[in-house]
Motif scaffolding. Sequence first.
Motif, PDB file in Angstrom:
ATOM      1  N   ALA A 129      86.035 -37.997 -20.924  1.00 36.63           N
ATOM      2  CA  ALA A 129      85.442 -37.051 -21.867  1.00 36.63           C
ATOM      3  C   ALA A 129      84.283 -37.721 -22.590  1.00 36.63           C
ATOM      4  O   ALA A 129      84.371 -38.905 -22.956  1.00 36.63           O
ATOM      5  CB  ALA A 129      86.474 -36.560 -22.877  1.00 36.63           C
ATOM      6  N   ALA A 130      83.208 -36.984 -22.763  1.00 38.89           N
ATOM      7  CA  ALA A 130      82.085 -37.433 -23.578  1.00 38.89           C
ATOM      8  C   ALA A 130      82.219 -36.806 -24.957  1.00 38.89           C
ATOM      9  O   ALA A 130      82.409 -35.590 -25.075  1.00 38.89           O
ATOM     10  CB  ALA A 130      80.761 -37.017 -22.938  1.00 38.89           C
ATOM     11  N   ILE A 131      82.156 -37.624 -26.012  1.00 38.52           N
ATOM     12  CA  ILE A 131      82.295 -37.114 -27.375  1.00 38.52           C
ATOM     13  C   ILE A 131      81.057 -37.466 -28.189  1.00 38.52           C
ATOM     14  O   ILE A 131      80.392 -38.474 -27.949  1.00 38.52           O
ATOM     15  CB  ILE A 131      83.553 -37.660 -28.076  1.00 38.52           C
ATOM     16  CG1 ILE A 131      83.464 -39.190 -28.229  1.00 38.52           C
ATOM     17  CG2 ILE A 131      84.811 -37.259 -27.300  1.00 38.52           C
ATOM     18  CD1 ILE A 131      84.516 -39.764 -29.150  1.00 38.52           C
ATOM     19  N   GLN A 132      80.746 -36.620 -29.152  1.00 40.50           N
ATOM     20  CA  GLN A 132      79.629 -36.860 -30.058  1.00 40.50           C
ATOM     21  C   GLN A 132      79.992 -36.338 -31.444  1.00 40.50           C
ATOM     22  O   GLN A 132      80.496 -35.225 -31.586  1.00 40.50           O
ATOM     23  CB  GLN A 132      78.365 -36.156 -29.570  1.00 40.50           C
ATOM     24  CG  GLN A 132      77.143 -36.442 -30.444  1.00 40.50           C
ATOM     25  CD  GLN A 132      75.936 -35.600 -30.054  1.00 40.50           C
ATOM     26  OE1 GLN A 132      75.734 -34.533 -30.614  1.00 40.50           O
ATOM     27  NE2 GLN A 132      75.146 -36.076 -29.097  1.00 40.50           N
ATOM     28  N   ILE A 133      79.715 -37.151 -32.467  1.00 39.57           N
ATOM     29  CA  ILE A 133      79.950 -36.763 -33.858  1.00 39.57           C
ATOM     30  C   ILE A 133      78.605 -36.421 -34.490  1.00 39.57           C
ATOM     31  O   ILE A 133      77.692 -37.255 -34.510  1.00 39.57           O
ATOM     32  CB  ILE A 133      80.621 -37.890 -34.666  1.00 39.57           C
ATOM     33  CG1 ILE A 133      81.825 -38.460 -33.920  1.00 39.57           C
ATOM     34  CG2 ILE A 133      81.026 -37.380 -36.048  1.00 39.57           C
ATOM     35  CD1 ILE A 133      82.908 -37.460 -33.607  1.00 39.57           C
ATOM     36  N   GLY A 187      80.376 -41.493 -27.440  1.00 41.07           N
ATOM     37  CA  GLY A 187      81.270 -42.385 -26.727  1.00 41.07           C
ATOM     38  C   GLY A 187      81.865 -41.714 -25.511  1.00 41.07           C
ATOM     39  O   GLY A 187      81.793 -40.493 -25.345  1.00 41.07           O
ATOM     40  N   ILE A 188      82.469 -42.531 -24.663  1.00 46.95           N
ATOM     41  CA  ILE A 188      83.158 -42.070 -23.466  1.00 46.95           C
ATOM     42  C   ILE A 188      84.647 -42.383 -23.622  1.00 46.95           C
ATOM     43  O   ILE A 188      85.028 -43.527 -23.892  1.00 46.95           O
ATOM     44  CB  ILE A 188      82.611 -42.736 -22.194  1.00 46.95           C
ATOM     45  CG1 ILE A 188      81.126 -42.415 -22.019  1.00 46.95           C
ATOM     46  CG2 ILE A 188      83.417 -42.299 -20.976  1.00 46.95           C
ATOM     47  CD1 ILE A 188      80.825 -40.952 -21.787  1.00 46.95           C
ATOM     48  N   GLN A 214      91.337 -44.576 -24.291  1.00 43.50           N
ATOM     49  CA  GLN A 214      90.488 -45.679 -24.742  1.00 43.50           C
ATOM     50  C   GLN A 214      89.072 -45.128 -24.936  1.00 43.50           C
ATOM     51  O   GLN A 214      88.573 -44.386 -24.080  1.00 43.50           O
ATOM     52  CB  GLN A 214      90.454 -46.823 -23.718  1.00 43.50           C
ATOM     53  CG  GLN A 214      91.772 -47.552 -23.545  1.00 43.50           C
ATOM     54  CD  GLN A 214      92.725 -46.821 -22.623  1.00 43.50           C
ATOM     55  OE1 GLN A 214      92.301 -46.258 -21.608  1.00 43.50           O
ATOM     56  NE2 GLN A 214      94.008 -46.797 -22.970  1.00 43.50           N
ATOM     57  N   LEU A 215      88.472 -45.510 -26.042  1.00 45.00           N
ATOM     58  CA  LEU A 215      87.120 -45.057 -26.362  1.00 45.00           C
ATOM     59  C   LEU A 215      86.145 -46.215 -26.227  1.00 45.00           C
ATOM     60  O   LEU A 215      86.377 -47.295 -26.802  1.00 45.00           O
ATOM     61  CB  LEU A 215      87.071 -44.512 -27.797  1.00 45.00           C
ATOM     62  CG  LEU A 215      85.671 -44.242 -28.363  1.00 45.00           C
ATOM     63  CD1 LEU A 215      85.005 -43.080 -27.626  1.00 45.00           C
ATOM     64  CD2 LEU A 215      85.753 -43.956 -29.862  1.00 45.00           C
ATOM     65  N   ALA A 216      85.069 -45.987 -25.481  1.00 42.98           N
ATOM     66  CA  ALA A 216      83.982 -46.955 -25.394  1.00 42.98           C
ATOM     67  C   ALA A 216      82.753 -46.382 -26.089  1.00 42.98           C
ATOM     68  O   ALA A 216      82.377 -45.232 -25.865  1.00 42.98           O
ATOM     69  CB  ALA A 216      83.656 -47.275 -23.936  1.00 42.98           C
ATOM     70  N   ILE A 217      82.134 -47.186 -26.939  1.00 41.66           N
ATOM     71  CA  ILE A 217      80.897 -46.815 -27.625  1.00 41.66           C
ATOM     72  C   ILE A 217      79.826 -47.818 -27.211  1.00 41.66           C
ATOM     73  O   ILE A 217      79.983 -49.020 -27.424  1.00 41.66           O
ATOM     74  CB  ILE A 217      81.069 -46.837 -29.158  1.00 41.66           C
ATOM     75  CG1 ILE A 217      82.167 -45.855 -29.601  1.00 41.66           C
ATOM     76  CG2 ILE A 217      79.749 -46.492 -29.850  1.00 41.66           C
ATOM     77  CD1 ILE A 217      82.501 -45.955 -31.077  1.00 41.66           C
ATOM     78  N   GLY A 256      79.257 -48.845 -24.316  1.00 42.14           N
ATOM     79  CA  GLY A 256      79.832 -49.748 -23.333  1.00 42.14           C
ATOM     80  C   GLY A 256      80.850 -50.721 -23.885  1.00 42.14           C
ATOM     81  O   GLY A 256      81.449 -51.490 -23.127  1.00 42.14           O
ATOM     82  N   VAL A 257      81.091 -50.695 -25.199  1.00 39.31           N
ATOM     83  CA  VAL A 257      82.040 -51.595 -25.845  1.00 39.31           C
ATOM     84  C   VAL A 257      83.337 -50.852 -26.118  1.00 39.31           C
ATOM     85  O   VAL A 257      83.315 -49.745 -26.671  1.00 39.31           O
ATOM     86  CB  VAL A 257      81.459 -52.143 -27.162  1.00 39.31           C
ATOM     87  CG1 VAL A 257      82.485 -52.996 -27.901  1.00 39.31           C
ATOM     88  CG2 VAL A 257      80.193 -52.941 -26.899  1.00 39.31           C
ATOM     89  N   ARG A 258      84.458 -51.433 -25.737  1.00 35.86           N
ATOM     90  CA  ARG A 258      85.748 -50.806 -26.025  1.00 35.86           C
ATOM     91  C   ARG A 258      85.988 -50.836 -27.527  1.00 35.86           C
ATOM     92  O   ARG A 258      86.139 -51.905 -28.120  1.00 35.86           O
ATOM     93  CB  ARG A 258      86.869 -51.518 -25.285  1.00 35.86           C
ATOM     94  CG  ARG A 258      88.238 -50.875 -25.475  1.00 35.86           C
ATOM     95  CD  ARG A 258      89.172 -51.295 -24.367  1.00 35.86           C
ATOM     96  NE  ARG A 258      90.557 -51.027 -24.685  1.00 35.86           N
ATOM     97  CZ  ARG A 258      91.545 -51.096 -23.811  1.00 35.86           C
ATOM     98  NH1 ARG A 258      91.266 -51.437 -22.554  1.00 35.86           N
ATOM     99  NH2 ARG A 258      92.778 -50.848 -24.156  1.00 35.86           N
ATOM    100  N   ALA A 259      86.017 -49.677 -28.135  1.00 30.35           N
ATOM    101  CA  ALA A 259      86.040 -49.583 -29.593  1.00 30.35           C
ATOM    102  C   ALA A 259      87.399 -49.215 -30.162  1.00 30.35           C
ATOM    103  O   ALA A 259      87.750 -49.646 -31.270  1.00 30.35           O
ATOM    104  CB  ALA A 259      85.007 -48.551 -30.059  1.00 30.35           C
ATOM    105  N   LEU A 260      88.189 -48.405 -29.440  1.00 28.76           N
ATOM    106  CA  LEU A 260      89.437 -47.891 -30.021  1.00 28.76           C
ATOM    107  C   LEU A 260      90.405 -47.527 -28.902  1.00 28.76           C
ATOM    108  O   LEU A 260      89.994 -47.023 -27.846  1.00 28.76           O
ATOM    109  CB  LEU A 260      89.135 -46.672 -30.896  1.00 28.76           C
ATOM    110  CG  LEU A 260      90.299 -45.997 -31.617  1.00 28.76           C
ATOM    111  CD1 LEU A 260      89.883 -45.561 -33.026  1.00 28.76           C
ATOM    112  CD2 LEU A 260      90.774 -44.753 -30.840  1.00 28.76           C
ATOM    113  N   THR A 261      91.686 -47.781 -29.144  1.00 28.81           N
ATOM    114  CA  THR A 261      92.759 -47.350 -28.256  1.00 28.81           C
ATOM    115  C   THR A 261      93.694 -46.442 -29.037  1.00 28.81           C
ATOM    116  O   THR A 261      94.033 -46.731 -30.189  1.00 28.81           O
ATOM    117  CB  THR A 261      93.545 -48.553 -27.715  1.00 28.81           C
ATOM    118  OG1 THR A 261      92.668 -49.375 -26.936  1.00 28.81           O
ATOM    119  CG2 THR A 261      94.707 -48.096 -26.836  1.00 28.81           C
ATOM    120  N   LEU A 262      94.106 -45.360 -28.416  1.00 26.73           N
ATOM    121  CA  LEU A 262      94.914 -44.346 -29.093  1.00 26.73           C
ATOM    122  C   LEU A 262      96.046 -43.892 -28.176  1.00 26.73           C
ATOM    123  O   LEU A 262      95.868 -43.753 -26.973  1.00 26.73           O
ATOM    124  CB  LEU A 262      94.024 -43.163 -29.497  1.00 26.73           C
ATOM    125  CG  LEU A 262      94.656 -41.958 -30.179  1.00 26.73           C
ATOM    126  CD1 LEU A 262      93.668 -41.340 -31.165  1.00 26.73           C
ATOM    127  CD2 LEU A 262      95.078 -40.899 -29.155  1.00 26.73           C
TER     128      LEU A 262
END
Length: 321
Positions: A43-47, A116-117, A139-142, A144-150
């Motif tokens: 999923a592609a997300i944008q805030i 992020g992806i 897992q969220l990458a921002i 290209g950096v792994r930023a968060l795991t949920l």
Amino acid sequence: MTPTTETGLSFERTVPCALAHRRALGEVFVADTAPADIDGFLAAIQIPRAHSLYFDRLVDYHDPLSTVEAIRQAMIVVGHRYLNVPPGTPASLQQLEFEVEDLSAYRDDSNVPLEGIVRASAGLAGTFGDSAGTFFEAQLAIGGVRALTLRGGGIQFPADTYREIRELQQAGRPMNGESGSVTVEPVAPASVGRRDPRNVVVGQPIPGEQQRIPLIVDQRHPSFFDHPYDHVPGPLLIEGCRQAAIVAAVAAGALDSPIAAVTGCATTFTGFAELGGLIDFTVAADSDPDTGGAAVELELHQFGARIARCRIELAPYPATA
């Protein structure tokens, strides 16, 4: 913007509101989705940069909780698009935990929105009559950096079953007891890292032997109440946990400043929070010498019963100079 070269996902538009269970276009944070492998999804997300809740902050870092909400929406979209979840299926979130892997990935350069992806998996954890237990991990990458795991899980109900359960629960509530009409004096916005008083969701601590911090439930709030609910929505309860944790940690001397990042959270919901009754937190805060922040244990209570437990980890933001 053209699709990303790595995943082929696009940030050019959001998914339809109904897929994300949102009413307002500006409250949809999912731009695109795609199957990734046999049991995975992207999923592609944008805030939005000017979002009235998540842009209301006192530091040049994006709010990790904004991406938690985006991932929550992404899992709803994935369920409808790929897992045969019928439109309008009610769901109850029962467990949610996340860890920020790299807080520097949330640095706001003031020029572009947070994008992020998400790489996610989801499935059934079991059945309960005509209802289904679900689990998900993401897992969220921002950049290209792994930023968060949920990780999390909940229950999906047929609409009729959900309605029957909620009618039975509400009929048994002592609605003539402590009510939502109790006047709650909000804390100052700066004391929870906000500018806008509308985004303050906790009140002044209630005097007593054990510190109790009340939740403010404003059904006019454009984000937490994007559409009508028959209960207090989970994102508001989690934001309440964050703000109550900050208030308690600063008061206890476990946190030097209310401008702090949520770097970890583990929440278990054991009941619905009703709109008609006072909800408050009991809080215990300890300093965390490893991070210079605080670890805070919270319980949410309503009508004399515990409805959730939460552990939140808070840490100072890295220097931005």
